[in-house]
Motif scaffolding. Structure first.
Motif, PDB file in Angstrom:
ATOM      1  N   ARG B  80       0.773  -1.298   0.287  1.00  0.00           N
ATOM      2  CA  ARG B  80       0.002   0.270  -0.112  1.00  0.00           C
ATOM      3  C   ARG B  80       1.121   1.421   0.305  1.00  0.00           C
ATOM      4  O   ARG B  80       0.822   2.128  -0.654  1.00  0.00           O
ATOM      5  N   ALA B  81       1.600   0.826   0.851  1.00  0.00           N
ATOM      6  CA  ALA B  81       2.585   2.614   0.468  1.00  0.00           C
ATOM      7  C   ALA B  81       3.572   2.513  -0.657  1.00  0.00           C
ATOM      8  O   ALA B  81       3.751   3.345  -0.657  1.00  0.00           O
ATOM      9  N   HIS B  82       3.864   1.745  -1.073  1.00  0.00           N
ATOM     10  CA  HIS B  82       4.457   1.681  -1.868  1.00  0.00           C
ATOM     11  C   HIS B  82       3.560   1.717  -3.397  1.00  0.00           C
ATOM     12  O   HIS B  82       3.989   3.091  -3.780  1.00  0.00           O
ATOM     13  N   ILE B  83       2.184   2.007  -3.188  1.00  0.00           N
ATOM     14  CA  ILE B  83       0.888   2.456  -4.348  1.00  0.00           C
ATOM     15  C   ILE B  83       1.147   3.357  -4.011  1.00  0.00           C
ATOM     16  O   ILE B  83       0.677   4.420  -5.045  1.00  0.00           O
ATOM     17  N   ALA B  84       0.931   3.987  -2.821  1.00  0.00           N
ATOM     18  CA  ALA B  84       0.688   5.920  -2.323  1.00  0.00           C
ATOM     19  C   ALA B  84       2.005   6.446  -3.076  1.00  0.00           C
ATOM     20  O   ALA B  84       2.228   7.686  -3.801  1.00  0.00           O
ATOM     21  N   ALA B  85       3.333   6.118  -2.756  1.00  0.00           N
ATOM     22  CA  ALA B  85       4.749   6.265  -3.713  1.00  0.00           C
ATOM     23  C   ALA B  85       4.158   6.656  -5.547  1.00  0.00           C
ATOM     24  O   ALA B  85       5.219   7.994  -5.607  1.00  0.00           O
ATOM     25  N   LEU B  86       3.921   5.480  -5.354  1.00  0.00           N
ATOM     26  CA  LEU B  86       3.956   5.290  -6.500  1.00  0.00           C
ATOM     27  C   LEU B  86       2.728   6.356  -7.691  1.00  0.00           C
ATOM     28  O   LEU B  86       3.502   6.991  -8.658  1.00  0.00           O
ATOM     29  N   GLU B  87       1.958   5.949  -7.403  1.00  0.00           N
ATOM     30  CA  GLU B  87       0.784   7.361  -7.561  1.00  0.00           C
ATOM     31  C   GLU B  87       1.286   9.146  -6.953  1.00  0.00           C
ATOM     32  O   GLU B  87       1.099   9.711  -7.873  1.00  0.00           O
TER      33      GLU B  87
END
Lengths: 252, 252
Positions: B80-87
């Motif tokens: 989830r953290a990674h998705i946020a960073a990617l977004e």
DNA sequence: GCTAGAAGTTGACGCAGCGTCAAGGTCAAA
DNA sequence: TTTGACCTTGACGCTGCGTCAACTTCTAGC
């Protein structure tokens, strides 16, 4: 009007270290260097720095910026190329986001551990280079295929896998012979199940390699403790292998 | 079943150097190391490598991956953290693309040189820190404002600037006095024009700093050769400065 | 048993764009 | 003259390996 390195840095919102770096790499020389070695910048340097920072904020690399500033011919070309690169990068990130989302959703749906094991089979175990390369490609294809499914589709596929495993375990527990008709029908179901994955020889109608793959998978199920655990125990995995290989010998 | 470093690398589509790197950083140790120092990997290591490569393809850094693999608690959080960073990264790139597009379009429309000079005024010349910081913020705001306009709006704004400059030049050439009513009306028009840019003290109704800014801009027009060229010659810039400062003294 | 060649090892440098000490010289104000 | 702020150069660090280099080990053919 002249500024010291710190003043210019503060004004431009960067550090003096960056300015020294720009000087060192020949991107922005101070307009004047005092006898004491101090760097002084005038408005010409400021203007150049502004253009540099503009391009930097656009994500361009220092050599690229130097190129644009050097051959002042057509910055449009550089910008267009840069836009293309940015769009490609954005698309890549978009795909990553989708991929991670699917992974996350699958993980939350509890579909991961076994799927992981399932798909792992496609690029682990092939012995010579050629098959290894084929396996790699198959992994890519099957992985894309998996991430391209909806959550419902993934759940359905996973359910089929669960049912299949359960049927195998039941048969093994019941003491059925690996060469029995029941075992063969399970093997056929297993092969059909595998055949749904594009990129596999079964899906591609390559009989020769389908047979090889099935035999190989059977060995894998026995060798790999993860598979052994999946098929209840080592004896279960052995049963599955024998059944698959019997099926491969006589029916494929 | 065991693999040498090359075999595993070929199968995984990476290099042996990467595997040694993973070993060195403690991300993936070989399952066995021969008496000769050779690294050997078994299926456990392969499984771990697959998870590593999965996360790697999702763009995660090695320490982050190590963290996920270390505290095996909840990979969902990491994802989830990674998705946020990617977004966030994607949005940043989106903004960059828009910014570069606008820059490109403005460049093609020929609006760049003078605009560059115009906007440069907002973060170049303020002498003490406080005003410098204000200038920086103003530059950010005005820059965003500029890139937020449509091409037509940009053209219109640019046209107004051209007209204003032309009027200044005509007045200077006609020998008008900087304190004359005509010069004052031009100065008023100039200030109104500047006041359209959000983030400036004029736009924010800060009379004190508006005056300061106008005086400062006048000095700048004279000091900076780019402005001198813009106002036809140094005498023209001097005229503009005097008119602006006279206006600032008596009408603001 | 010898030798060539392929594959293994560790060690070290390089890359981009600076951040971050370290050690020392310079400047402005008190 | 001292103090403290600011300047200089030099050098290491960070990310994730790529790429020699120098040396040892395994494998295969004679």
């Amino acid at each position: 009007m002249e500024w010291t390195i710190q003043e210019l840095a503060a004004r431009a919102g960067i550090t003096s270290r960056a300015l020294r770096h720009y000087d060192r790499v020949g991107l922005l020389a101070p307009s004047r260097v005092g006898a004491n070695g101090y760097r002084y910048y005038d408005s010409t340097a400021v203007a150049r720095l502004q253009r540099i920072l503009l391009m930097r904020r656009l994500g361009m690399g220092l050599p690229a910026i130097a190129g644009v500033l050097a051959d002042e011919v057509d910055p449009c070309d550089g910008l267009r190329a840069h836009i293309a690169a940015l769009e490609e990068e954005r698309d890549r990130i978009e795909r990553q986001i989708r991929s991670v989302r699917h992974t996350l959703e699958a993980l939350q749906a509890g579909a991961e551990p076994r799927m992981d094991v399932m798909l792992a089979g496609f690029n682990d175990r092939y012995k010579d280079e050629v098959i290894s390369r084929w396996g790699e490609r198959a992994f890519q294809v099957s992985n894309d295929w998996w991430h391209g499914k909806t959550l419902d589709q993934q759940r359905a596929w996973k359910q089929a896998a669960e049912d299949l495993v359960a049927a195998w375990v039941a048969a093994a527990k019941a003491g059925v012979s690996p060469t029995s008709e029941h075992a063969r029908s399970l093997a056929a179901r297993h092969v059909r199940w595998l055949g749904q994955i594009p990129g596999t020889p079964t899906a591609e109608g390559d009989r020769e390699r389908s047979i090889e793959m099935v035999r190989c998978l059977g060995d894998m199920y026995v060798d790999d403790p993860r598979f052994a655990g999946m098929y209840d125990d080592a004896a279960g995995a052995t049963f599955v292998r024998d059944a698959l290989q019997a099926y491969a010998r006589t029916r494929m």
